[in-house]
Each structure stands twice: as C-alpha cells, then as structure tokens.
Scaffold this motif. Structure first.
Motif, short mmCIF file in Angstrom:
data_model
loop_
_atom_site.label_atom_id
_atom_site.label_comp_id
_atom_site.label_asym_id
_atom_site.label_seq_id
_atom_site.Cartn_x
_atom_site.Cartn_y
_atom_site.Cartn_z
N SER A 31 0.91 -1.27 0.02
CA SER A 31 -0.08 0.13 -0.06
C SER A 31 0.82 1.16 -0.02
O SER A 31 0.40 2.40 -0.42
CB SER A 31 -1.07 0.14 1.08
N SER A 32 2.22 1.11 0.46
CA SER A 32 2.98 2.24 0.45
C SER A 32 3.90 2.50 -0.96
O SER A 32 4.38 3.40 -1.01
CB SER A 32 3.86 2.63 1.76
N PHE A 33 3.94 1.32 -1.68
CA PHE A 33 4.79 1.25 -2.76
C PHE A 33 4.23 2.16 -3.84
O PHE A 33 2.93 2.47 -4.04
CB PHE A 33 4.85 -0.07 -3.41
N ASP A 34 5.11 2.95 -4.42
CA ASP A 34 4.58 3.64 -5.67
C ASP A 34 4.63 2.61 -6.95
O ASP A 34 4.60 1.63 -6.97
CB ASP A 34 5.92 4.64 -6.16
N ASP A 35 4.04 3.27 -8.02
CA ASP A 35 3.54 2.26 -9.10
C ASP A 35 4.77 1.75 -9.73
O ASP A 35 4.70 0.42 -9.91
CB ASP A 35 2.70 2.92 -10.14
N ALA A 36 5.96 2.03 -9.64
CA ALA A 36 7.06 1.43 -10.39
C ALA A 36 7.49 0.35 -9.26
O ALA A 36 7.96 -0.61 -9.91
CB ALA A 36 8.32 2.46 -10.61
N ALA A 37 7.50 0.51 -8.06
CA ALA A 37 7.89 -0.72 -7.05
C ALA A 37 6.76 -1.76 -7.14
O ALA A 37 7.02 -2.88 -7.01
CB ALA A 37 7.77 -0.10 -5.69
N LYS A 38 5.49 -1.30 -7.44
CA LYS A 38 4.65 -2.44 -7.72
C LYS A 38 4.75 -3.09 -9.05
O LYS A 38 4.57 -4.42 -8.45
CB LYS A 38 3.02 -1.73 -7.44
N ARG A 39 4.99 -2.48 -10.19
CA ARG A 39 5.58 -3.24 -11.09
C ARG A 39 6.58 -4.08 -11.16
O ARG A 39 6.61 -5.14 -11.80
CB ARG A 39 5.52 -2.12 -12.39
#
Length: 72
Positions: free
Chosen positions: A47-55
């Motif tokens: 939930s705290s990751f930005d989109d790049a980290a999620k990808r």
C-alpha cells in the motif's frame, strides 16, 4: 498538463492492481505467499509502494511463477 497532452504510456497511468487472490498462506520452503507469490515484505509494503515498485513486484512474481513451473 491536460490528459490530451499526457505522453505517459497508458500502462504507466493506470493503477497497478494488487496480486492478492485471498489465498494467504506463507510457504516455509520459498518464503512466498502461496496465493500471490509475494514475500511478506512485499505484502506489508504494497500500500505504500509507488507504481514503479508495484510493477517491480509483479515482475518478481512472474519470475517466481516461472521458477515454480520449471520454465527457463
């Protein structure tokens, strides 16, 4: 900048979905959730990751899946 001027690729504008499939059990052998193949740190931080980290997590999940099914 208006949406018509946004040159960001569509995949970078859409929210990154959670890989959770509500099968939440950590494997002692791999350290990954048996449902989504994330580590406990990836689950806790999602939930705290930005989109790049999620990808990046999704990329890791794909590699883990390939490893589990024996693909190169």
């Amino acid at each position: 900048m208006s949406a018509s001027q946004d040159h960001t690729p569509p995949q970078d504008r859409t929210p990154v979905p959670s890989p959770c499939i509500n099968v939440c059990k950590m494997s002692a052998a791999t350290g990954w959730c048996e449902g989504c193949l994330r580590t406990i740190d990836e689950i806790a931080g999602w939930s705290s990751f930005d989109d790049a980290a999620k990808r990046a997590v999704w990329d890791a999940i794909e590699r883990r899946h390939a490893q589990l099914v024996g693909s190169p």
